[in-house]
Design a protein around this motif. Structure first.
Motif, PDB file in Angstrom:
ATOM      1  N   GLY A 195       0.797  -1.213   0.000  1.00  0.00           N
ATOM      2  CA  GLY A 195       0.000   0.000   0.000  1.00  0.00           C
ATOM      3  C   GLY A 195       0.829   1.262   0.000  1.00  0.00           C
ATOM      4  O   GLY A 195       0.466   2.265  -0.642  1.00  0.00           O
ATOM      5  N   VAL A 196       1.957   1.254   0.691  1.00  0.00           N
ATOM      6  CA  VAL A 196       2.826   2.436   0.723  1.00  0.00           C
ATOM      7  C   VAL A 196       3.370   2.731  -0.664  1.00  0.00           C
ATOM      8  O   VAL A 196       3.386   3.886  -1.117  1.00  0.00           O
ATOM      9  N   ASP A 197       3.818   1.703  -1.361  1.00  0.00           N
ATOM     10  CA  ASP A 197       4.313   1.894  -2.723  1.00  0.00           C
ATOM     11  C   ASP A 197       3.191   2.401  -3.630  1.00  0.00           C
ATOM     12  O   ASP A 197       3.421   3.249  -4.504  1.00  0.00           O
ATOM     13  N   GLY A 198       1.985   1.898  -3.417  1.00  0.00           N
ATOM     14  CA  GLY A 198       0.846   2.353  -4.202  1.00  0.00           C
ATOM     15  C   GLY A 198       0.560   3.827  -3.995  1.00  0.00           C
ATOM     16  O   GLY A 198       0.238   4.553  -4.955  1.00  0.00           O
ATOM     17  N   ILE A 199       0.655   4.304  -2.767  1.00  0.00           N
ATOM     18  CA  ILE A 199       0.455   5.725  -2.484  1.00  0.00           C
ATOM     19  C   ILE A 199       1.470   6.558  -3.260  1.00  0.00           C
ATOM     20  O   ILE A 199       1.132   7.595  -3.862  1.00  0.00           O
ATOM     21  N   LYS A 200       2.717   6.123  -3.269  1.00  0.00           N
ATOM     22  CA  LYS A 200       3.778   6.879  -3.934  1.00  0.00           C
ATOM     23  C   LYS A 200       3.555   6.959  -5.445  1.00  0.00           C
ATOM     24  O   LYS A 200       3.744   8.018  -6.059  1.00  0.00           O
ATOM     25  N   THR A 201       3.148   5.850  -6.053  1.00  0.00           N
ATOM     26  CA  THR A 201       2.866   5.872  -7.488  1.00  0.00           C
ATOM     27  C   THR A 201       1.690   6.784  -7.792  1.00  0.00           C
ATOM     28  O   THR A 201       1.736   7.589  -8.739  1.00  0.00           O
ATOM     29  N   MET A 202       0.624   6.696  -6.999  1.00  0.00           N
ATOM     30  CA  MET A 202      -0.556   7.525  -7.251  1.00  0.00           C
ATOM     31  C   MET A 202      -0.274   9.003  -7.003  1.00  0.00           C
ATOM     32  O   MET A 202      -0.862   9.871  -7.663  1.00  0.00           O
ATOM     33  N   THR A 203       0.611   9.327  -6.085  1.00  0.00           N
ATOM     34  CA  THR A 203       0.993  10.716  -5.855  1.00  0.00           C
ATOM     35  C   THR A 203       1.616  11.306  -7.107  1.00  0.00           C
ATOM     36  O   THR A 203       1.320  12.454  -7.498  1.00  0.00           O
ATOM     37  N   VAL A 204       2.475  10.528  -7.772  1.00  0.00           N
ATOM     38  CA  VAL A 204       3.094  10.989  -9.017  1.00  0.00           C
ATOM     39  C   VAL A 204       2.042  11.126 -10.118  1.00  0.00           C
ATOM     40  O   VAL A 204       2.016  12.120 -10.855  1.00  0.00           O
ATOM     41  N   ILE A 205       1.159  10.145 -10.235  1.00  0.00           N
ATOM     42  CA  ILE A 205       0.141  10.187 -11.283  1.00  0.00           C
ATOM     43  C   ILE A 205      -0.801  11.364 -11.090  1.00  0.00           C
ATOM     44  O   ILE A 205      -1.148  12.071 -12.051  1.00  0.00           O
ATOM     45  N   ASP A 206      -1.222  11.630  -9.860  1.00  0.00           N
ATOM     46  CA  ASP A 206      -2.056  12.804  -9.588  1.00  0.00           C
ATOM     47  C   ASP A 206      -1.354  14.074 -10.057  1.00  0.00           C
ATOM     48  O   ASP A 206      -1.969  14.961 -10.677  1.00  0.00           O
ATOM     49  N   ALA A 207      -0.062  14.187  -9.747  1.00  0.00           N
ATOM     50  CA  ALA A 207       0.697  15.374 -10.115  1.00  0.00           C
ATOM     51  C   ALA A 207       0.858  15.496 -11.627  1.00  0.00           C
ATOM     52  O   ALA A 207       0.874  16.604 -12.171  1.00  0.00           O
ATOM     53  N   ILE A 208       0.965  14.371 -12.320  1.00  0.00           N
ATOM     54  CA  ILE A 208       1.068  14.397 -13.784  1.00  0.00           C
ATOM     55  C   ILE A 208      -0.230  14.919 -14.396  1.00  0.00           C
ATOM     56  O   ILE A 208      -0.202  15.778 -15.292  1.00  0.00           O
ATOM     57  N   TYR A 209      -1.363  14.432 -13.913  1.00  0.00           N
ATOM     58  CA  TYR A 209      -2.640  14.942 -14.431  1.00  0.00           C
ATOM     59  C   TYR A 209      -2.762  16.437 -14.185  1.00  0.00           C
ATOM     60  O   TYR A 209      -3.208  17.199 -15.052  1.00  0.00           O
ATOM     61  N   SER A 210      -2.365  16.877 -12.996  1.00  0.00           N
ATOM     62  CA  SER A 210      -2.439  18.299 -12.680  1.00  0.00           C
ATOM     63  C   SER A 210      -1.538  19.113 -13.600  1.00  0.00           C
ATOM     64  O   SER A 210      -1.948  20.172 -14.113  1.00  0.00           O
ATOM     65  N   ALA A 211      -0.312  18.632 -13.842  1.00  0.00           N
ATOM     66  CA  ALA A 211       0.625  19.349 -14.702  1.00  0.00           C
ATOM     67  C   ALA A 211       0.126  19.428 -16.143  1.00  0.00           C
ATOM     68  O   ALA A 211       0.457  20.368 -16.878  1.00  0.00           O
ATOM     69  N   ALA A 212      -0.678  18.452 -16.558  1.00  0.00           N
ATOM     70  CA  ALA A 212      -1.249  18.444 -17.902  1.00  0.00           C
ATOM     71  C   ALA A 212      -2.534  19.270 -17.991  1.00  0.00           C
ATOM     72  O   ALA A 212      -3.163  19.332 -19.053  1.00  0.00           O
ATOM     73  N   GLY A 213      -2.944  19.882 -16.884  1.00  0.00           N
ATOM     74  CA  GLY A 213      -4.167  20.684 -16.865  1.00  0.00           C
ATOM     75  C   GLY A 213      -5.426  19.857 -16.770  1.00  0.00           C
ATOM     76  O   GLY A 213      -6.511  20.326 -17.120  1.00  0.00           O
ATOM     77  N   LEU A 214      -5.304  18.632 -16.251  1.00  0.00           N
ATOM     78  CA  LEU A 214      -6.443  17.727 -16.137  1.00  0.00           C
ATOM     79  C   LEU A 214      -6.752  17.445 -14.674  1.00  0.00           C
ATOM     80  O   LEU A 214      -5.883  17.570 -13.812  1.00  0.00           O
ATOM     81  N   ARG A 215      -7.978  17.048 -14.415  1.00  0.00           N
ATOM     82  CA  ARG A 215      -8.356  16.673 -13.062  1.00  0.00           C
ATOM     83  C   ARG A 215      -7.785  15.301 -12.723  1.00  0.00           C
ATOM     84  O   ARG A 215      -7.673  14.429 -13.590  1.00  0.00           O
ATOM     85  N   ARG A 216      -7.445  15.128 -11.466  1.00  0.00           N
ATOM     86  CA  ARG A 216      -7.084  13.793 -11.031  1.00  0.00           C
ATOM     87  C   ARG A 216      -8.330  12.920 -11.158  1.00  0.00           C
ATOM     88  O   ARG A 216      -9.460  13.417 -11.168  1.00  0.00           O
ATOM     89  N   ARG A 217      -8.123  11.604 -11.240  1.00  0.00           N
ATOM     90  CA  ARG A 217      -9.262  10.699 -11.331  1.00  0.00           C
ATOM     91  C   ARG A 217      -9.988  10.682  -9.980  1.00  0.00           C
ATOM     92  O   ARG A 217      -9.413  10.931  -8.933  1.00  0.00           O
ATOM     93  N   GLY A 218     -11.286  10.359 -10.013  1.00  0.00           N
ATOM     94  CA  GLY A 218     -12.036  10.231  -8.775  1.00  0.00           C
ATOM     95  C   GLY A 218     -12.770  11.478  -8.342  1.00  0.00           C
ATOM     96  O   GLY A 218     -13.454  11.470  -7.319  1.00  0.00           O
ATOM     97  N   GLU A 219     -12.645  12.555  -9.109  1.00  0.00           N
ATOM     98  CA  GLU A 219     -13.384  13.772  -8.803  1.00  0.00           C
ATOM     99  C   GLU A 219     -14.680  13.795  -9.597  1.00  0.00           C
ATOM    100  O   GLU A 219     -14.797  13.167 -10.655  1.00  0.00           O
ATOM    101  N   THR A 220     -15.661  14.532  -9.113  1.00  0.00           N
ATOM    102  CA  THR A 220     -16.949  14.659  -9.797  1.00  0.00           C
ATOM    103  C   THR A 220     -16.866  15.785 -10.827  1.00  0.00           C
ATOM    104  O   THR A 220     -16.497  16.914 -10.490  1.00  0.00           O
ATOM    105  N   LEU A 221     -17.180  15.451 -12.060  1.00  0.00           N
ATOM    106  CA  LEU A 221     -17.148  16.453 -13.122  1.00  0.00           C
ATOM    107  C   LEU A 221     -18.498  17.150 -13.237  1.00  0.00           C
ATOM    108  O   LEU A 221     -19.549  16.521 -13.104  1.00  0.00           O
ATOM    109  N   GLN A 222     -18.446  18.456 -13.472  1.00  0.00           N
ATOM    110  CA  GLN A 222     -19.670  19.221 -13.693  1.00  0.00           C
ATOM    111  C   GLN A 222     -20.091  19.069 -15.141  1.00  0.00           C
ATOM    112  O   GLN A 222     -19.288  19.232 -16.054  1.00  0.00           O
ATOM    113  N   ARG A 223     -21.353  18.747 -15.342  1.00  0.00           N
ATOM    114  CA  ARG A 223     -21.862  18.633 -16.712  1.00  0.00           C
ATOM    115  C   ARG A 223     -22.119  20.024 -17.285  1.00  0.00           C
ATOM    116  O   ARG A 223     -22.663  20.895 -16.614  1.00  0.00           O
ATOM    117  N   SER A 224     -21.716  20.208 -18.527  1.00  0.00           N
ATOM    118  CA  SER A 224     -21.926  21.514 -19.170  1.00  0.00           C
ATOM    119  C   SER A 224     -23.309  21.569 -19.798  1.00  0.00           C
ATOM    120  O   SER A 224     -23.953  20.565 -20.016  1.00  0.00           O
TER     121      SER A 224
END
Length: 342
Positions: free
Chosen positions: A313-342
């Motif tokens: 689980g600790v290793d999993g947290i570390k990988t997901m921390t990087v992936i969250d940051a990659i989505y943010s750097a690309a201007g995208l939401r991290r997975r697991g958030e609720t999207l507003q419908r347009s």
């Protein structure tokens, strides 16, 4: 259940959540050749589907609904290959029910969920394993050995790519609500192998993505920086043409380069190439047992004997921390958030 039902000589009893395609490779096939594993139950939202799957795979019990399987006190280990958005919910429920959990990668939809899963594992005293199966194959150990040997000199750069082709646009891997995206399917392998070989945690410098649906990447690439001014590039794609399939990791040091073709599914084929002051050479390790079989054997050793797990689980947290940051750097939401419908 007898008093010695959980002894070191007793096969671990595994229950399956769902009937995902990956289950055949990750659990059913290696379990058939491992006398220390017994797949005893499967659950599906459809009772009929559960029974048909159980009959086809010689599984003794079928349940309508995932909770019914968790309520089975005979089951020791739960395999969770459900969509990414269901990894945290059903893994936590399984851990709270006293089961060990082998959860498909990525471990969760985001790092917050991964932390909640690890907390549940710690509280329950059960194992939580992220199914980065390649980490259990002898090829992974050989890659690490070469890097650690000093033959390449001080590491300066890593590059990892995993690019495949998924046809159409309706695949669940292209659905934001299900935790979809290229980096949630194949890009996470590139992140994990770079973390593994660098032996440290990176910061994300930049990322760019190409989208197939709103907020869903079919291709993404990111620039990372590890401590010691080690740079890295990681790329994942679900829309690379068949003839452009790529899976490799390359480590560049001051005095040499290690290139590994197909580090993620080495049982099918792989190749190690080392170029250093000693010259150029190619190596191979045994393809068998498969990475899935190696993973399952280590799981048994951990459940029965407390053997440490490299993808806990600790290793999993570390990988997901990087992936969250990659989505943010690309201007995208991290997975697991609720999207507003347009």
């Amino acid at each position: 259940m007898t008093a010695d039902a959980n002894s070191s000589e007793t096969p671990i009893r595994v229950g399956l959540l769902g009937t995902a395609r990956i289950t055949k490779f990750a659990i059913l096939n290696p379990a058939r050749t491992n006398p220390r594993v017994e797949v005893v139950a499967v659950a599906s939202r459809s009772e009929d589907k559960a029974h048909r799957y159980a009959k086809a795979n010689r599984i003794s019990r079928a349940y309508a609904g995932y909770q019914a399987l968790l309520d089975d006190s005979d089951i020791e280990v739960v395999y969770n290959p459900l969509p990414n958005n269901l990894h945290a919910e059903w893994s936590i429920r399984a851990l709270q029910a006293g089961k060990h959990v082998l959860c498909e990668k990525p471990i969760a939809a985001n790092a917050e969920e991964a932390r909640a899963m690890h907390a549940a594992a710690t509280q329950s005293g059960r194992q939580l394993i992220e199914a980065f199966h390649f980490r259990y194959h002898p090829l992974a150990a050989r890659m690490k050995e070469i890097v650690a040997s000093g033959e390449l000199g001080a590491i300066r750069h890593l590059e990892a790519q995993f690019c495949v082709f998924i046809p159409g646009k309706k695949d669940i891997r292209f659905a934001y609500a299900s935790g979809g995206g290229a980096f949630m399917d194949v890009g996470c392998y590139a992140v994990n192998v770079c973390r593994f070989l660098a032996g440290s945690e990176p910061i994300v410098k930049s990322a760019s993505a190409r989208l197939i649906q709103p907020q869903v990447d079919h291709w993404m690439s990111a620039e990372l920086e590890f401590p010691g001014a080690i740079t890295a590039n990681v790329t994942g794609s679900l829309r690379s043409q068949i003839w452009n399939w790529r899976a490799f990791v390359q480590v560049t040091g001051e005095h040499g380069t290690l290139t590994v073709l197909n580090p993620f599914l080495p049982q099918f084929f792989h190749r190690i190439t080392v170029e250093s002051a000693a010259g150029r050479r190619r190596e191979f390790v045994s393809r068998n047992p498969s990475s899935y079989a190696c993973q399952l054997e280590t799981l048994v050793n951990s459940v029965r004997g407390g053997v440490p797990l490299p993808t806990d689980g600790v290793d999993g947290i570390k990988t997901m921390t990087v992936i969250d940051a990659i989505y943010s750097a690309a201007g995208l939401r991290r997975r697991g958030e609720t999207l507003q419908r347009s």
